[in-house]
Enzyme design. Structure first.
Site, short mmCIF file in Angstrom:
data_model
loop_
_atom_site.label_atom_id
_atom_site.label_comp_id
_atom_site.label_asym_id
_atom_site.label_seq_id
_atom_site.Cartn_x
_atom_site.Cartn_y
_atom_site.Cartn_z
N GLU A 136 -11.15 3.28 5.78
CA GLU A 136 -10.18 4.30 6.20
C GLU A 136 -10.97 5.43 6.84
OE1 GLU A 136 -8.16 6.40 3.03
OE2 GLU A 136 -6.61 7.19 4.36
N HIS B 185 -9.60 0.72 -1.38
CA HIS B 185 -9.51 1.41 -0.09
C HIS B 185 -10.88 1.33 0.55
CE1 HIS B 185 -5.77 2.95 -1.63
NE2 HIS B 185 -5.59 3.81 -0.64
N HIS C 232 0.86 -1.19 0.00
CA HIS C 232 0.00 0.00 0.00
C HIS C 232 0.89 1.23 0.00
CE1 HIS C 232 -3.92 1.99 1.65
NE2 HIS C 232 -3.22 2.83 0.90
#
Ligand code: HPA
Ligand code: ZN
Length: 336
Positions: free
Chosen positions: A209, A206, A16
């Protein structure tokens, strides 16, 4: 210190890292001058590299960071710029003990300002070859789509001839989904991920988050991703957490990034212990090292300082990262 040396020597995989996030203020200013790119005159942060770096230390949110991230990458123009950017990152990665790196890039942020996809890809490809040859690290490229843009724009980029050629040619291994999360749920991109799956591409998104745990579930169920980037908020759904553990879904966590962008106020708040106890596989990554004040080893060190993990814990973390990689099985066997 012995702890630092131990963490450095671990066989690390980084999964990442946005290559555009490796652009330091110093390089940004050099490239802007060379390429005659005008930086915003009305933001005092662009007075000097030092002022910009100081501004990076005061990010208030993911969107506040993204504003600077997209301006920063506007200084990247030639294939040589992209090659130098990736080469700089690969050197840092190798120095930190990374053996294998699967790196993100954001083609739409370049094609939208008139930079050809081939320019970006050629630069990154040259750096990857050099990293393998001179540093002995293996790499994969993951093509990310910007979720704040209309899904139709993402589909058009995905279908672009040069982009398709990079899948067929094997330069790109998989796709990802990044940028502003909260207002752009994964379900907007079902068609994109369906088409990627049909081509045999790997995929990740993603999720969790800034968005809720349901975005993690939808990324897995509706997009069919094999991994989840960040995934910090998985702990909000214990049932989903058990499933992620059972299915060996890898989370690519980014502790320092989460602190700098204020998802948490200290690395101690990362659910590292909860993940280990639940058997959730995760890797530890830098995300955007030039913006968040640290490369991968800084993230490993911050986790160790906060959690005092055992040798056994670290061995388990590193194994999970290797097993969750998208390289060939022979390469995994070498790393294990
Ligand atoms: N989240 C979403 N998009 C991004 C990030 C991130 O942490 N870094 C670069 N693009
Ligand atoms: Zn990221």
């Amino acid at each position: 210190s012995p702890v630092h040396a131990f963490l450095k020597a671990l066989p690390k995989c980084e999964q990442h890292i946005h290559l555009e996030g490796a652009l330091t203020p110093a390089v940004l200013f050099t490239l802007a001058r060379r390429n005659a790119i005008t930086l915003p005159q009305d933001d005092p942060a662009y007075a000097s590299p030092e002022a910009l770096l100081a501004r990076y230390q005061r990010f208030t949110s993911l969107d506040d960071f993204l504003h600077y991230y997209y301006i920063g990458m506007s200084a990247l123009v030639t294939a040589g710029d992209f090659e130098a950017l990736a080469w700089d990152y690969f050197q840092h990665a190798a120095a930190d003990g990374v053996q294998h790196a699967e790196v993100f890039f954001d083609p739409q942020a370049h094609t939208s300002r008139g930079i050809a996809y081939a320019t970006v890809l050629d630069g990154f490809t040259a750096a990857r070859k050099r990293a393998q040859r001179e540093l002995g690290i293996t790499t994969e490229l993951i093509c990310c789509f910007l979720r704040h843009l209309p899904p139709a724009d993402c589909l058009a980029t995905f279908e672009h001839e040069a982009v398709q050629a990079s899948y067929v040619g094997g330069q790109v291994t998989g796709i990802g989904l990044d940028s502003s999360e909260a207002d752009f749920p994964p379900t907007l991109f079902e068609e994109l991920f369906f088409r990627a799956g049909k081509l045999g591409l790997k995929s990740t998104a993603h999720a969790g988050e800034e968005g809720p745990a349901s975005f993690i579930a939808d990324s897995l169920d509706k997009l069919g991703t094999q991994r989840i980037d960040h995934g910090r908020r998985l702990t909000e759904d214990k049932e989903l957490m058990a499933r992620v553990a059972r299915d060996k879904i890898l989370l690519t966590t980014c502790p320092l990034s989460n602190v700098v962008l204020r998802g948490i106020s200290h690395v101690r708040e990362m659910p590292i212990r909860a993940f280990i106890d639940a058997g959730v596989r995760f890797s530890i990554n830098s995300d955007d090292p030039a913006y968040f004040g640290g490369y991968i080893l800084d993230n490993y060190c911050a986790v160790q300082e906060a959690f005092q993990l055992s040798l056994k814990d670290w061995d388990w973390i590193c194994r999970g990262a290797i097993e969750g990689s998208w390289c060939a099985q022979e390469r995994k066997d070498e790393l294990l």
